[in-house]
Scaffold this motif. Sequence first.
Motif, PDB file in Angstrom:
ATOM      1  N   SER A 254       0.839  -1.190   0.000  1.00 27.90           N
ATOM      2  CA  SER A 254       0.000   0.000   0.000  1.00 27.90           C
ATOM      3  C   SER A 254       0.875   1.242   0.000  1.00 27.90           C
ATOM      4  O   SER A 254       1.839   1.321   0.768  1.00 27.90           O
ATOM      5  N   ALA A 255       0.518   2.193  -0.851  1.00 29.31           N
ATOM      6  CA  ALA A 255       1.240   3.463  -0.919  1.00 29.31           C
ATOM      7  C   ALA A 255       0.756   4.449   0.131  1.00 29.31           C
ATOM      8  O   ALA A 255       1.113   5.624   0.092  1.00 29.31           O
ATOM      9  N   GLY A 256      -0.071   3.987   1.064  1.00 32.61           N
ATOM     10  CA  GLY A 256      -0.571   4.866   2.115  1.00 32.61           C
ATOM     11  C   GLY A 256      -1.831   5.584   1.683  1.00 32.61           C
ATOM     12  O   GLY A 256      -2.514   5.177   0.743  1.00 32.61           O
ATOM     13  N   ALA A 257      -2.153   6.664   2.367  1.00 35.62           N
ATOM     14  CA  ALA A 257      -3.377   7.411   2.065  1.00 35.62           C
ATOM     15  C   ALA A 257      -3.337   7.960   0.644  1.00 35.62           C
ATOM     16  O   ALA A 257      -2.317   8.484   0.190  1.00 35.62           O
ATOM     17  N   ASP A 258      -4.445   7.845  -0.049  1.00 36.14           N
ATOM     18  CA  ASP A 258      -4.569   8.324  -1.417  1.00 36.14           C
ATOM     19  C   ASP A 258      -4.753   9.843  -1.398  1.00 36.14           C
ATOM     20  O   ASP A 258      -5.794  10.345  -0.958  1.00 36.14           O
ATOM     21  N   LEU A 259      -3.773  10.574  -1.879  1.00 35.80           N
ATOM     22  CA  LEU A 259      -3.838  12.038  -1.836  1.00 35.80           C
ATOM     23  C   LEU A 259      -4.906  12.601  -2.765  1.00 35.80           C
ATOM     24  O   LEU A 259      -5.314  13.754  -2.615  1.00 35.80           O
ATOM     25  N   LYS A 260      -5.372  11.786  -3.721  1.00 33.69           N
ATOM     26  CA  LYS A 260      -6.429  12.227  -4.625  1.00 33.69           C
ATOM     27  C   LYS A 260      -7.820  11.955  -4.050  1.00 33.69           C
ATOM     28  O   LYS A 260      -8.816  12.474  -4.560  1.00 33.69           O
ATOM     29  N   ASP A 261      -7.864  11.140  -3.034  1.00 36.00           N
ATOM     30  CA  ASP A 261      -9.147  10.810  -2.383  1.00 36.00           C
ATOM     31  C   ASP A 261      -8.832  10.490  -0.923  1.00 36.00           C
ATOM     32  O   ASP A 261      -8.882   9.343  -0.501  1.00 36.00           O
ATOM     33  N   MET A 262      -8.507  11.536  -0.158  1.00 30.15           N
ATOM     34  CA  MET A 262      -8.061  11.335   1.213  1.00 30.15           C
ATOM     35  C   MET A 262      -9.136  10.645   2.050  1.00 30.15           C
ATOM     36  O   MET A 262     -10.272  11.118   2.116  1.00 30.15           O
ATOM     37  N   PRO A 263      -8.805   9.527   2.675  1.00 31.16           N
ATOM     38  CA  PRO A 263      -9.790   8.836   3.505  1.00 31.16           C
ATOM     39  C   PRO A 263     -10.093   9.617   4.768  1.00 31.16           C
ATOM     40  O   PRO A 263      -9.195  10.184   5.389  1.00 31.16           O
ATOM     41  N   ARG A 264     -11.362   9.632   5.165  1.00 35.88           N
ATOM     42  CA  ARG A 264     -11.772  10.413   6.335  1.00 35.88           C
ATOM     43  C   ARG A 264     -11.371   9.720   7.637  1.00 35.88           C
ATOM     44  O   ARG A 264     -10.899  10.365   8.555  1.00 35.88           O
ATOM     45  N   ASP A 265     -11.600   8.438   7.711  1.00 37.88           N
ATOM     46  CA  ASP A 265     -11.364   7.691   8.956  1.00 37.88           C
ATOM     47  C   ASP A 265     -10.508   6.470   8.660  1.00 37.88           C
ATOM     48  O   ASP A 265     -10.981   5.329   8.739  1.00 37.88           O
ATOM     49  N   VAL A 266      -9.236   6.702   8.339  1.00 41.93           N
ATOM     50  CA  VAL A 266      -8.372   5.599   7.923  1.00 41.93           C
ATOM     51  C   VAL A 266      -8.209   4.556   9.014  1.00 41.93           C
ATOM     52  O   VAL A 266      -7.954   3.386   8.743  1.00 41.93           O
ATOM     53  N   TRP A 267      -8.406   4.944  10.269  1.00 39.87           N
ATOM     54  CA  TRP A 267      -8.269   3.996  11.376  1.00 39.87           C
ATOM     55  C   TRP A 267      -9.265   2.846  11.271  1.00 39.87           C
ATOM     56  O   TRP A 267      -9.015   1.752  11.781  1.00 39.87           O
ATOM     57  N   LEU A 268     -10.381   3.068  10.573  1.00 36.33           N
ATOM     58  CA  LEU A 268     -11.366   2.004  10.415  1.00 36.33           C
ATOM     59  C   LEU A 268     -10.836   0.852   9.560  1.00 36.33           C
ATOM     60  O   LEU A 268     -11.371  -0.263   9.614  1.00 36.33           O
ATOM     61  N   ALA A 269      -9.796   1.122   8.773  1.00 30.92           N
ATOM     62  CA  ALA A 269      -9.214   0.079   7.918  1.00 30.92           C
ATOM     63  C   ALA A 269      -8.203  -0.790   8.655  1.00 30.92           C
ATOM     64  O   ALA A 269      -7.798  -1.832   8.142  1.00 30.92           O
ATOM     65  N   MET A 270      -7.815  -0.382   9.848  1.00 31.96           N
ATOM     66  CA  MET A 270      -6.723  -1.047  10.544  1.00 31.96           C
ATOM     67  C   MET A 270      -7.155  -2.367  11.196  1.00 31.96           C
ATOM     68  O   MET A 270      -8.193  -2.425  11.846  1.00 31.96           O
ATOM     69  N   PRO A 271      -6.369  -3.416  11.022  1.00 31.24           N
ATOM     70  CA  PRO A 271      -6.686  -4.669  11.716  1.00 31.24           C
ATOM     71  C   PRO A 271      -6.525  -4.520  13.220  1.00 31.24           C
ATOM     72  O   PRO A 271      -5.674  -3.765  13.701  1.00 31.24           O
ATOM     73  N   ASN A 272      -7.372  -5.204  13.957  1.00 28.84           N
ATOM     74  CA  ASN A 272      -7.286  -5.256  15.419  1.00 28.84           C
ATOM     75  C   ASN A 272      -7.547  -3.917  16.111  1.00 28.84           C
ATOM     76  O   ASN A 272      -7.253  -3.775  17.297  1.00 28.84           O
ATOM     77  N   LEU A 273      -8.080  -2.949  15.394  1.00 29.39           N
ATOM     78  CA  LEU A 273      -8.291  -1.641  16.012  1.00 29.39           C
ATOM     79  C   LEU A 273      -9.773  -1.325  16.166  1.00 29.39           C
ATOM     80  O   LEU A 273     -10.267  -1.217  17.281  1.00 29.39           O
ATOM     81  N   SER A 274     -10.488  -1.204  15.065  1.00 32.39           N
ATOM     82  CA  SER A 274     -11.895  -0.844  15.156  1.00 32.39           C
ATOM     83  C   SER A 274     -12.803  -2.048  15.357  1.00 32.39           C
ATOM     84  O   SER A 274     -13.935  -1.901  15.821  1.00 32.39           O
ATOM     85  N   VAL A 275     -12.317  -3.230  14.995  1.00 29.14           N
ATOM     86  CA  VAL A 275     -13.109  -4.452  15.138  1.00 29.14           C
ATOM     87  C   VAL A 275     -12.342  -5.431  16.028  1.00 29.14           C
ATOM     88  O   VAL A 275     -11.355  -6.015  15.597  1.00 29.14           O
ATOM     89  N   PRO A 276     -12.763  -5.629  17.274  1.00 29.72           N
ATOM     90  CA  PRO A 276     -12.086  -6.598  18.145  1.00 29.72           C
ATOM     91  C   PRO A 276     -12.179  -7.997  17.550  1.00 29.72           C
ATOM     92  O   PRO A 276     -13.227  -8.411  17.059  1.00 29.72           O
ATOM     93  N   CYS A 277     -11.066  -8.712  17.581  1.00 33.33           N
ATOM     94  CA  CYS A 277     -11.040 -10.050  16.979  1.00 33.33           C
ATOM     95  C   CYS A 277      -9.902 -10.857  17.580  1.00 33.33           C
ATOM     96  O   CYS A 277      -8.751 -10.413  17.578  1.00 33.33           O
ATOM     97  N   ASP A 278     -10.212 -12.058  18.085  1.00 33.86           N
ATOM     98  CA  ASP A 278      -9.192 -12.916  18.674  1.00 33.86           C
ATOM     99  C   ASP A 278      -8.587 -13.887  17.674  1.00 33.86           C
ATOM    100  O   ASP A 278      -7.709 -14.681  18.024  1.00 33.86           O
TER     101      ASP A 278
END
Length: 245
Positions: A60-84
Amino acid sequence: MTAITYSSENGIARITINRAEARNAINNEVVQGLQEAWQRFAREDDRVAVLGAAGEQAFSAGADLKDMPRDVWLAMPNLSVPCDKPIICAINGFAVGAGSTMIMLADMAVAEEQAQFIYPEAKIGAFAGVMAGFPPRIQYKAGLEWLMTGDPMSAQRAYEIGLVNRVVPKGQAMTVAMEIATKIAGNAPLVVQAMKSIARNTLPKSPTEQYYPQRVMLDRISGSADMKEGVASFKEKRPARFTGA
């Protein structure tokens, strides 16, 4: 073309960032797709997830500067969705910014030998704070040098400081990640999940890691039917009829 694809076979969920033409940069569609993928993985029967990316240039090249994501933290594993259940990253090229953060937050990672890890926020004056939770996962001094200089880090160095589990020849990251996932999927799921749960609970959490799961709960409340009902009942001077939705 769907930005995120999800397939399931033999207890393994294979999740792919499918924007090779944009070096798998993270835009709002990717954020939404990954959030849905983590939710699906958490609730369905797959025992292991492998996160990879299309093409050969970049995980991944990181955040898309042409379409900046509003809540990129929602894409992160183990962060917004608890999962064992364990999540493994297969890294096939550059991992920049939020791409590196996903790898840091995942449970395991396999990187191809040509992969490079870049965290440029100090050079551009932007910082979301999630990567600040690196100390329990990466060697402290080496991690600070990498973050504060913004210099590229090789796959071998990422292995040396604990960001990735293995370095493999070009074109082999997904193969090796799937081999690991297959072994794990064949083991006792309750034991595997207990191992991850207990291990992660021993890790100190950064302020951002503590905040974001609470934000999920608060966002759900602010957008709930109950909140609308509460406001309406107050205006109409009647008892509220809450449904828990």
